[in-house]
Structure formats: C-alpha cells, structure tokens
Design a protein around this motif. Structure first.
Motif, mmCIF file in Angstrom:
data_model
loop_
_atom_site.group_PDB
_atom_site.id
_atom_site.type_symbol
_atom_site.label_atom_id
_atom_site.label_comp_id
_atom_site.label_asym_id
_atom_site.label_seq_id
_atom_site.Cartn_x
_atom_site.Cartn_y
_atom_site.Cartn_z
ATOM 1 N N ARG A 78 0.843 -1.206 0.000
ATOM 2 C CA ARG A 78 0.000 0.000 0.000
ATOM 3 C C ARG A 78 0.877 1.255 0.000
ATOM 4 N NH1 ARG A 78 -2.789 3.407 3.736
ATOM 5 N NH2 ARG A 78 -4.753 4.161 2.838
ATOM 6 N N ALA A 79 1.945 1.237 0.791
ATOM 7 C CA ALA A 79 2.843 2.389 0.859
ATOM 8 C C ALA A 79 3.508 2.644 -0.487
ATOM 9 C CB ALA A 79 3.894 2.160 1.943
ATOM 10 N N GLN A 80 3.893 1.570 -1.178
ATOM 11 C CA GLN A 80 4.509 1.716 -2.499
ATOM 12 C C GLN A 80 3.533 2.354 -3.475
ATOM 13 O OE1 GLN A 80 5.665 -1.991 -4.247
ATOM 14 N NE2 GLN A 80 6.612 -1.056 -6.030
ATOM 15 N N ASN A 81 2.287 1.911 -3.449
ATOM 16 C CA ASN A 81 1.276 2.491 -4.333
ATOM 17 C C ASN A 81 1.062 3.970 -4.021
ATOM 18 O OD1 ASN A 81 0.875 0.025 -5.579
ATOM 19 N ND2 ASN A 81 -0.835 -0.553 -4.261
ATOM 20 N N LEU A 82 0.990 4.304 -2.743
ATOM 21 C CA LEU A 82 0.786 5.702 -2.347
ATOM 22 C C LEU A 82 1.982 6.563 -2.742
ATOM 23 C CD1 LEU A 82 -0.806 5.219 1.205
ATOM 24 C CD2 LEU A 82 -1.960 5.995 -0.878
ATOM 25 N N ALA A 83 3.183 6.039 -2.561
ATOM 26 C CA ALA A 83 4.393 6.789 -2.917
ATOM 27 C C ALA A 83 4.467 7.011 -4.425
ATOM 28 C CB ALA A 83 5.632 6.047 -2.428
ATOM 29 N N ARG A 84 4.139 5.971 -5.185
ATOM 30 C CA ARG A 84 4.156 6.097 -6.653
ATOM 31 C C ARG A 84 3.143 7.133 -7.114
ATOM 32 N NH1 ARG A 84 2.716 1.255 -7.899
ATOM 33 N NH2 ARG A 84 0.550 1.717 -8.443
ATOM 34 N N GLN A 85 1.934 7.066 -6.550
ATOM 35 C CA GLN A 85 0.896 8.028 -6.917
ATOM 36 C C GLN A 85 1.303 9.448 -6.537
ATOM 37 O OE1 GLN A 85 -2.488 6.425 -4.870
ATOM 38 N NE2 GLN A 85 -2.569 4.584 -6.149
ATOM 39 N N ALA A 86 1.972 9.594 -5.396
ATOM 40 C CA ALA A 86 2.431 10.923 -4.976
ATOM 41 C C ALA A 86 3.465 11.462 -5.964
ATOM 42 C CB ALA A 86 3.022 10.850 -3.571
ATOM 43 N N GLY A 87 4.378 10.596 -6.414
ATOM 44 C CA GLY A 87 5.376 11.014 -7.395
ATOM 45 C C GLY A 87 4.740 11.439 -8.704
ATOM 46 N N ILE A 88 3.730 10.691 -9.137
ATOM 47 C CA ILE A 88 3.033 11.029 -10.382
ATOM 48 C C ILE A 88 2.324 12.368 -10.253
ATOM 49 C CG2 ILE A 88 1.115 10.344 -11.886
ATOM 50 C CD1 ILE A 88 1.913 7.410 -11.283
ATOM 51 N N ARG A 89 1.668 12.598 -9.114
ATOM 52 C CA ARG A 89 0.976 13.887 -8.897
ATOM 53 C C ARG A 89 1.959 15.045 -8.859
ATOM 54 N NH1 ARG A 89 -2.000 10.939 -5.050
ATOM 55 N NH2 ARG A 89 -0.695 11.822 -3.397
#
Length: 230
Positions: free
Chosen positions: A151-162
């Motif tokens: 879950r943390a990896q998904n959130l971090a990836r999404q944060a980078g994309i944003r």
C-alpha cells in the motif's frame, strides 16, 4: 472528400518520418497501464488459485497453502501459458504443520475461470517456498507487513506522479510498479517506509527527476524531495 483525406494522410506520414530515429522509450520507464494491468491479473489469479486450494482441502481450519501464495504475486510459483492463462503449482498442509503434504495445481484463465488440475499428495520439487515453517513465525504479521509495504509503495508512486504533472508527462521507474521486495524502499525505526525513486517523461532516454516519499503506518504521505537526481 477522399482527396483531402489522402493529402492529410501524406502530411501525417511526413511528420512521422521527421521524428528522429534515436527517440526511444526508456525501458526503465514502462507503460503504466500495461504494467499495472499485468500485475493486477497476476495478483487476482494468485488469490483465486489460493482460494480454490483452500476450498478443495476443507477450508482454513484444515488446510493452509504455503506462504508464497500470500506474498507478492510475482514471487508466487506460477507459469504463464500461451493462451494467456496462468498455472500455479504450490504446496500446503494442516495449520501448524512443519511438513507440507499436499500439492495443488490450479489454472486461472483471463476470464477469471478457475480449474483445479491436481490436488493430492506432494510429488516433490514444487512450490515457491520452503517445506518447513518456523513455528515462531506469524503468518498474520508477515501478511500485515507486506500489505503495508504494498500500500505504501502504491501511495508513494501516486504521490510522485501527482508531484510531476501526471502520467501524460511523467513515469516513475519500473521498480515502483513491481514487487515491494525489489522497490527502492527503506523502513524506518518508527515503522514508516521511505521510497526513493527516479522518473521522467515517457519518451525520456534517462530519468530527469528524483522523488523521495515517506509513508507512515497511518497512511500519511510526506514528499521529502522532488527535484533533479542527486
């Protein structure tokens, strides 16, 4: 009308031929949609195969599949077939047992239909995990940790994309789409996880941005750094 269409087609062809031949997609920054679709199907197929084995062996009160069927899907004992289906071949046994006595082979099709190909005595040399369990090792604690990191990896990836303008102009490196065991992550003393990864435009030949994101156990997202690669 037909003549105008032909002229437009020639113009477009001319533009395409004018693109430099050296412009290539960086293999380290794959198509996000394709990567996530493949991982989604593999993960769903693994879950369906595990559930089929549990049902075929009397439920969780009587049977537990090996730990590899609970971890990252890419680390499970699977094989992709030519027709697009995926076959899982894994071991299992009674709860608390240190010896897995059951072998199960399950095929999952792209339409999510499930077929139990084999379910019987272990034939040896199969599965993606050890035949023995550490009696002090808690399955629930392992699942909880892996679930948090995923879950943390998904959130971090999404944060980078944003932070970098969305998928149309930015793609994080491929390790942020794969298993957490291969992700650029560091666990911190407070239980949070910090991901440090690179990315860039979809057609970039090299990464142009480095992003560092920390995700807490409570799901709080902190962008520690987003700028030129250090």
């Amino acid at each position: 009308m037909k003549r105008s269409f032909a002229i437009a087609t020639l113009c477009i062809a001319g533009l395409v031929s004018a693109v430099p031949a050296t412009a290539q997609v960086n293999p380290a920054i794959p198509s996000a949609t394709q990567s996530e679709d493949n991982l989604y199907f593999l993960s769903r197929a693994k879950n369906l195969a595990r559930q089929a084995a549990i049902n075929a062996n009397g439920g969780l009160n009587a049977y537990r599949p090996e730990l590899s069927m609970y971890g990252p899907a890419v680390e499970s004992p699977y094989e992709r077939n030519d027709d697009g289906s995926i076959t899982f071949n894994f071991l299992g046994g009674s709860p608390g047992s240190t010896q897995f006595e059951t072998e199960t082979t399950v095929r999952v099709s792209p339409d999510s239909s499930v077929s139990v190909v084999y379910n019987g005595p272990a034939r040896g040399g199969v599965g993606g995990g050890s035949l023995e369990r550490d009696p002090n090792e808690s399955i629930l604690s392992i699942l909880s940790e892996r679930s948090f990191l995923t879950r943390a990896q998904n959130l971090a990836r999404q944060a980078g994309i944003r932070e970098n303008g969305g998928l149309s102009v930015y793609r994080p490196e491929s390790t942020m789409f794969g298993p957490t065991d291969e992700a650029p992550v560091q666990t911190n003393p407070d239980g949070s996880a910090t991901f440090t990864f690179k990315g860039g435009p979809p057609l970039a030949s090299a990464p142009t941005v480095e992003t560092q994101v920390t995700v807490t156990r409570q799901g709080q997202i902190l962008v520690d750094y987003n700028g030129v690669p250090r």
